[in-house]
Design a protein around this motif. Structure first.
Motif, PDB file in Angstrom:
ATOM      1  N   LYS A  35       0.822  -1.216   0.000  1.00 19.07           N
ATOM      2  CA  LYS A  35       0.000   0.000   0.000  1.00 19.07           C
ATOM      3  C   LYS A  35       0.851   1.259   0.000  1.00 19.07           C
ATOM      4  CE  LYS A  35      -4.383  -1.597   1.894  1.00 19.07           C
ATOM      5  NZ  LYS A  35      -5.301  -1.534   3.028  1.00 19.07           N
ATOM      6  N   LYS A  36       2.073   1.163   0.566  1.00 21.02           N
ATOM      7  CA  LYS A  36       2.974   2.314   0.545  1.00 21.02           C
ATOM      8  C   LYS A  36       3.350   2.688  -0.886  1.00 21.02           C
ATOM      9  CE  LYS A  36       5.249   1.840   5.046  1.00 21.02           C
ATOM     10  NZ  LYS A  36       6.524   1.602   5.718  1.00 21.02           N
ATOM     11  N   LEU A  37       3.370   1.659  -1.748  1.00 21.66           N
ATOM     12  CA  LEU A  37       3.702   1.893  -3.155  1.00 21.66           C
ATOM     13  C   LEU A  37       2.418   2.183  -3.901  1.00 21.66           C
ATOM     14  CD1 LEU A  37       6.197  -1.067  -3.586  1.00 21.66           C
ATOM     15  CD2 LEU A  37       6.716   1.263  -2.934  1.00 21.66           C
ATOM     16  N   SER A  38       2.091   3.467  -4.016  1.00 22.52           N
ATOM     17  CA  SER A  38       0.804   3.866  -4.593  1.00 22.52           C
ATOM     18  C   SER A  38       0.654   3.458  -6.044  1.00 22.52           C
ATOM     19  CB  SER A  38       0.625   5.392  -4.487  1.00 22.52           C
ATOM     20  OG  SER A  38       1.633   6.026  -5.210  1.00 22.52           O
ATOM     21  N   THR A  89       7.677   1.614 -10.619  1.00 25.85           N
ATOM     22  CA  THR A  89       7.839   3.035 -10.286  1.00 25.85           C
ATOM     23  C   THR A  89       8.099   3.868 -11.540  1.00 25.85           C
ATOM     24  OG1 THR A  89       8.737   2.513  -8.103  1.00 25.85           O
ATOM     25  CG2 THR A  89       9.191   4.706  -8.958  1.00 25.85           C
ATOM     26  N   LYS A  93       6.899  12.730  -5.638  1.00 23.51           N
ATOM     27  CA  LYS A  93       6.399  12.106  -4.411  1.00 23.51           C
ATOM     28  C   LYS A  93       6.423  10.590  -4.534  1.00 23.51           C
ATOM     29  CE  LYS A  93       3.362  15.849  -2.808  1.00 23.51           C
ATOM     30  NZ  LYS A  93       1.950  16.246  -2.555  1.00 23.51           N
ATOM     31  N   LEU A  94       6.080  10.098  -5.704  1.00 26.23           N
ATOM     32  CA  LEU A  94       6.086   8.663  -5.953  1.00 26.23           C
ATOM     33  C   LEU A  94       7.503   8.100  -5.846  1.00 26.23           C
ATOM     34  CD1 LEU A  94       4.420   6.209  -6.814  1.00 26.23           C
ATOM     35  CD2 LEU A  94       4.768   6.886  -9.178  1.00 26.23           C
ATOM     36  N   ALA A  98       9.926   9.441  -4.114  1.00 32.35           N
ATOM     37  CA  ALA A  98      10.303   9.521  -2.697  1.00 32.35           C
ATOM     38  C   ALA A  98       9.774   8.306  -1.934  1.00 32.35           C
ATOM     39  CB  ALA A  98       9.775  10.805  -2.088  1.00 32.35           C
ATOM     40  N   THR A  99       8.545   7.888  -2.233  1.00 33.06           N
ATOM     41  CA  THR A  99       7.953   6.709  -1.595  1.00 33.06           C
ATOM     42  C   THR A  99       8.743   5.451  -1.959  1.00 33.06           C
ATOM     43  OG1 THR A  99       5.767   7.704  -1.722  1.00 33.06           O
ATOM     44  CG2 THR A  99       5.838   5.340  -1.370  1.00 33.06           C
ATOM     45  N   SER A 100       9.114   5.356  -3.223  1.00 32.83           N
ATOM     46  CA  SER A 100       9.866   4.199  -3.694  1.00 32.83           C
ATOM     47  C   SER A 100      11.240   4.120  -3.023  1.00 32.83           C
ATOM     48  CB  SER A 100      10.024   4.282  -5.217  1.00 32.83           C
ATOM     49  OG  SER A 100      10.795   3.215  -5.694  1.00 32.83           O
ATOM     50  N   ALA A 150      12.075   5.460  -0.158  1.00 29.47           N
ATOM     51  CA  ALA A 150      11.860   5.149   1.259  1.00 29.47           C
ATOM     52  C   ALA A 150      11.610   3.657   1.483  1.00 29.47           C
ATOM     53  CB  ALA A 150      10.675   5.954   1.786  1.00 29.47           C
ATOM     54  N   SER A 151      11.087   2.975   0.447  1.00 27.46           N
ATOM     55  CA  SER A 151      10.828   1.535   0.545  1.00 27.46           C
ATOM     56  C   SER A 151      12.065   0.707   0.218  1.00 27.46           C
ATOM     57  CB  SER A 151       9.700   1.151  -0.425  1.00 27.46           C
ATOM     58  OG  SER A 151       8.533   1.851  -0.114  1.00 27.46           O
TER      59      SER A 151
END
Length: 497
Positions: free
Chosen positions: A37-40, A67, A85-86, A88-90, A92-93
């Motif tokens: 879910k963190k990976l939108s 991504t 933002k996407l 950054a999420t990637s 961070a994962s």
């Protein structure tokens, strides 16, 4: 312990183990689900639908692939901040790969954050164990630096232009760099929006409009600039069009904050329409005064905004200021008459005068375009004056041509220029010398009326001949086979003759 008790204990133990296993399995699935879910960019519904496929933790390569695919989709729609933002999420994962960093640098460069972008490309270009990545990063860095230089030069030119525009309105832009030499590459859209807002607060909506339009023409884009453009248009009396722009923009924008700003603007526009309508004369007076002062012409005839009477009186007085300086200062005349048209765009007298000012400034094509619109006016007096102005200007042009070319060529151009704008060619006294050159043997008539009549007949004959020649040419071009070469036909005809 009895046999039954033993069986019950065993069953209880099995149930407990099964429950524990189910709990562990469920808990594991929940952890993976939370990670996914963190990976939108992942479509979780696919995992829900395909129960037969085991839910596995995606690899770093798979995260990178997904991504980059989603980022490319967002970038194609110019949604650069959302794409960042996407990424950054990637990252961070745990998917901080070279390809993702390359893409991050590209996105940063697209929103003007060149320093951060160049820092990333600089590091990647030094990777000795990844020659392809290093080469791509180096090339991207060089291209970006070139684009940054062009962007900075373009914005510097814009800054100078905006200051010149403000000077015309006797204003200073205190939120912008005072000169292009002070600009170092920062985002100046917020500062430009602030200056446009101040212009509206000072009741100079055309200055606000000029600032925004010049910025958009320079290639700087922002939905908030379009929002401000609509607010300015409403003050200039273009209320309906302003609402259409905002309504369309509100439907396109996804950003909640910007969307709310646009909604507020729509609400304000609906409330302020009648208010701006009643203040048109005041806006016109203020604008005309500052333009008169900057053009160094007398502005005493322009009434004070606090003593303004009817719109007609205000418009008439300002029109008088413009017409008085058409010969001595046509540039000032154009500025003042344009002010009237900013608030009264359909005013025929002002459009006619604008054409005359353009003609004085030797901007003949623009003048003719203005008069051509008026020539189709339902007001016969307005239309007739516009047609006469066009004929006069074209006659002057024909006289100049006749000094270098044959009188026939000069007259042909005079007639054709009328036909181009769907006007019937009319005789003008200025072409009398040209007509006399075409038939020098005509005996001189001493009666002015008879001479005028003869010239009119002569001109009408030339017009008819010119029209007939054009019709014959059109007919021949239609009948000619596409495969035929006009040059070849000409040569063949010549030999045959």
């Amino acid at each position: 312990m009895t046999h039954n008790q033993t069986n019950e204990a065993v069953d209880t133990k099995k149930t407990s183990c099964n429950n524990m296993a189910r709990f562990c399995s469920d808990e594991g699935k929940m952890i993976i689900k939370k990670f996914i879910k963190k990976l939108s960019f992942l479509n979780f519904s696919k995992y829900e639908r395909k129960r037969s496929i085991p839910l596995l933790n995606p690899s770093k390569d798979e995260i990178e692939r997904l991504t980059l695919k989603e980022v490319d989709s967002l970038a194609s729609e110019k949604k650069y901040k959302k794409a960042l933002k996407l990424i950054a999420t990637s990252i961070a994962s745990g998917a901080k790969t070279n390809k993702i960093l390359l893409k991050k640098a590209f996105l940063l460069s697209q929103i003007g954050q060149y320093s951060e972008a160049h820092e990333i490309w600089e590091k990647l270009s030094n990777l000795t164990n990844k020659p392809k990545i290093a080469a791509l990063a180096k090339k991207s860095l060089e291209t970006s630096k070139h684009l940054q230089t062009n962007h900075i030069n373009s914005v510097k030119l814009l800054i100078d232009t905006l200051h010149a525009i403000a000077h015309k309105y006797q204003q200073k832009l205190n939120h912008l760099p005072t000169s292009k030499d002070e600009y170092s590459g920062e985002n100046i859209i917020p500062a430009i929006r602030r200056e446009a807002e101040i212009a509206r607060a000072y009741e100079l909506p055309k200055l606000s409009s000029d600032i925004i339009e010049q910025t958009l023409q320079a290639g700087l884009e922002s939905p908030l600039l379009i929002n401000d453009k609509a607010l300015t248009m409403s003050m200039l009396g273009q209320h309906k069009k302003a609402l259409e722009i905002l309504t369309s923009l509100e439907q396109e924008i996804k950003n909640p904050s910007i969307k709310n700003t646009i909604k507020e603007s729509i609400t304000n526009l609906e409330k302020s329409a009648s208010h701006h309508q009643t203040k048109r004369s005041i806006y016109l007076i203020k604008q005309s005064k500052v333009l008169a002062i900057s053009s160094e012409i007398e502005a005493n005839c322009i009434p004070d905004e606090f003593n303004a009477n009817s719109e007609l009186e205000v418009k008439s007085l300002i029109f008088g200021v413009a017409i008085n300086c058409i010969k001595t200062n046509p540039k000032a005349c154009l500025r003042i008459v344009n002010s009237i048209l900013d608030y009264f765009p359909d005013d025929g007298a002002s459009m006619q005068l604008k054409g005359e000012a353009l003609a004085e400034l030797k901007r003949d094509k623009e003048a003719i375009n203005i008069w051509a619109k008026l020539a189709n006016s339902e007001h016969e007096e307005t239309a007739d004056k516009a047609r006469q102005s066009i004929s006069q200007l074209l006659a002057q042009k024909a006289l100049l041509i006749s000094a270098e070319k044959s009188p026939q060529e000069a007259l042909s151009i005079f007639i054709d220029e009328h036909l181009k704008i769907n006007l019937v060619p009319t005789f003008n006294e200025l072409i009398t010398p040209i007509l006399n050159q075409t038939e020098p043997d005509n005996e001189t008539l001493f009666d002015p009326e008879l001479e005028q009549h003869q010239l009119q007949l002569q001109f009408n004959t030339i017009v008819i001949q010119r029209l007939e020649a054009q019709l014959i040419n059109q007919s021949n071009s239609k009948n000619r086979s596409p495969a035929q070469n006009p040059a070849a036909i000409s040569k063949t005809a010549s030999k045959a003759g």
